[in-house]
Enzyme design. Sequence first.
Site, PDB file in Angstrom:
ATOM      1  N   THR A   1      -7.450  -6.417  -0.597  1.00  7.64           N
ATOM      2  CA  THR A   1      -6.250  -6.875   0.103  1.00  7.64           C
ATOM      3  C   THR A   1      -6.246  -8.389   0.329  1.00  7.64           C
ATOM      4  O   THR A   1      -5.197  -9.031   0.240  1.00  7.64           O
ATOM      5  CB  THR A   1      -6.106  -6.155   1.451  1.00  7.64           C
TER       6      THR A   1
ATOM      7  N   GLU B   1      -5.787   6.813   0.448  1.00 12.49           N
ATOM      8  CA  GLU B   1      -6.046   6.133   1.711  1.00 12.49           C
ATOM      9  C   GLU B   1      -4.961   6.346   2.757  1.00 12.49           C
ATOM     10  O   GLU B   1      -5.237   6.427   3.941  1.00 12.49           O
ATOM     11  CB  GLU B   1      -6.184   4.619   1.460  1.00 12.49           C
TER      12      GLU B   1
ATOM     13  N   ASP C   1     -13.316   3.854  -4.181  1.00  9.68           N
ATOM     14  CA  ASP C   1     -13.828   2.495  -4.320  1.00  9.68           C
ATOM     15  C   ASP C   1     -14.575   2.262  -5.630  1.00  9.68           C
ATOM     16  O   ASP C   1     -14.702   1.111  -6.067  1.00  9.68           O
ATOM     17  CB  ASP C   1     -14.789   2.159  -3.171  1.00  9.68           C
TER      18      ASP C   1
ATOM     19  N   ASP D   1      -6.354   4.318  -5.005  1.00 11.03           N
ATOM     20  CA  ASP D   1      -6.480   3.142  -4.144  1.00 11.03           C
ATOM     21  C   ASP D   1      -5.340   2.207  -4.537  1.00 11.03           C
ATOM     22  O   ASP D   1      -5.420   1.504  -5.547  1.00 11.03           O
ATOM     23  CB  ASP D   1      -7.826   2.454  -4.324  1.00 11.03           C
TER      24      ASP D   1
ATOM     25  N   ASP E   1       0.823  -1.209   0.000  1.00  8.58           N
ATOM     26  CA  ASP E   1       0.000   0.000   0.000  1.00  8.58           C
ATOM     27  C   ASP E   1       0.857   1.260   0.000  1.00  8.58           C
ATOM     28  O   ASP E   1       0.667   2.162  -0.823  1.00  8.58           O
ATOM     29  CB  ASP E   1      -0.914   0.016   1.236  1.00  8.58           C
TER      30      ASP E   1
ATOM     31  N   ILE F   1      -3.933  -0.621  -3.321  1.00  8.53           N
ATOM     32  CA  ILE F   1      -4.251  -2.049  -3.395  1.00  8.53           C
ATOM     33  C   ILE F   1      -5.701  -2.220  -2.972  1.00  8.53           C
ATOM     34  O   ILE F   1      -6.030  -2.200  -1.785  1.00  8.53           O
ATOM     35  CB  ILE F   1      -3.348  -2.923  -2.497  1.00  8.53           C
ATOM     36  N   ASP F   2      -6.572  -2.362  -3.944  1.00  6.68           N
ATOM     37  CA  ASP F   2      -7.981  -2.629  -3.679  1.00  6.68           C
ATOM     38  C   ASP F   2      -8.179  -4.144  -3.720  1.00  6.68           C
ATOM     39  O   ASP F   2      -7.852  -4.788  -4.710  1.00  6.68           O
ATOM     40  CB  ASP F   2      -8.848  -1.950  -4.738  1.00  6.68           C
TER      41      ASP F   2
END
Length: 395
Positions: free
Chosen positions: A184, A107, A326, A179, A84, A181-182
């Site tokens: 995880t 994030e 998202d 984002d 991330d 790493i969408d």
Amino acid sequence: MTVQVTCMLLHHASKHLNAHFRNNPRRLLSMSLTSPEGFSIEKHVAIAAVRRACLVTCTVFNQLVRDKTDTLKKEDESPVTVGDYAAQAVINTVLRNAFPEDPIVGEEGADALRQESNARLRERVVSLATNALQEDLIDGEKAQWGLGSHHEHSSEALLKAIDEGSDTGGPNKRMWTVDPIDGTKGFLRGGQYAVCLSLIVNSQVVLGVIGCPNLQIYPANPDEGKGCIFVAVRGQGAFQITLSGTGAIKLPYFPPEKSYVLQSEEPKHTNMPLIRRVADELHLTEWGMDSQAKYCCLVRGEGAVYLRMPAPTIGGKQPYEERIWDHAPGSILVEEAGGKITDSEGAPLRFGLGRGMGDNRGFVATVDEELHGRVVSAIKQAQSTEDAKKTKATP
């Protein structure tokens, strides 16, 4: 005119365009959308940022998850944490060099990395990000975006880049969402995850790029390998390319397969019983998958519907508020591939409320408008049935 001079002119024009936008953002949006080359620079920058962030996530997975050639001792130094931070450092570094005036909504923040107790984690993140940024340039990438072997990236510069993702969002502005790493859990199990980036202007998504390192390039021919990047620009359609930046294919590239409803792999992320009732009503089969890779499979034609409904809450707890990162990249992919996306009541999605998207009523994306109306009606019927059961069960 030499390539170097051309690049300098493009960079100079970009700076003036940013200045003009700050004075008249709505005019920039209308000008860009009327041109077939609208947001051309932004598109190439976004692809470069996502591609190099995917290099980071693949390295983290290969070293720390699959092969375990490196080990981690502390829980906060998990592969997801490392990936991330490093991926966001890469993306934000590229964006900051290309568009220094654009705010970024992301994030992560780098405060924890600055703590002396996290020195080992910080060193790992800096090393991964630096290696990805210093990879040789490929077609479409520019050195002035902070890319290439001649650029040095200090630890503090990369930490500041991570911190750039702290913007609060909102209307009447031009901003990027990140984002890194969408998905995880999909990442950790070697399944689907996504590196996601979008550009929003005046609450409208105008550009979306999603990198899916583990997605088959051609679902019908696994021998072609894995690793795709999906790109959409408002008014210009949606495309798939490989992680190396080649093989552009307009989406959808085969007739939509109308037997699947794509949904989250994790039960706590969505209302699976309700989705099951909707799927039964429409004679569709459920297909669980992590991350915004679901949007990518939908726009390729691998499914009919993507549904995400608020998970049931306990003790009056409010549903999770979805964040703009998202869904912003996936939403423009759907629309530019000829599909439709709304909330579960058929209302347009709102990307100008801040970092969140307001009351969570769920999300419905389909490959065509006629099907979309049927899905919204089926959801309404399923919710009525669910409410009736709850009322009957109440003493």
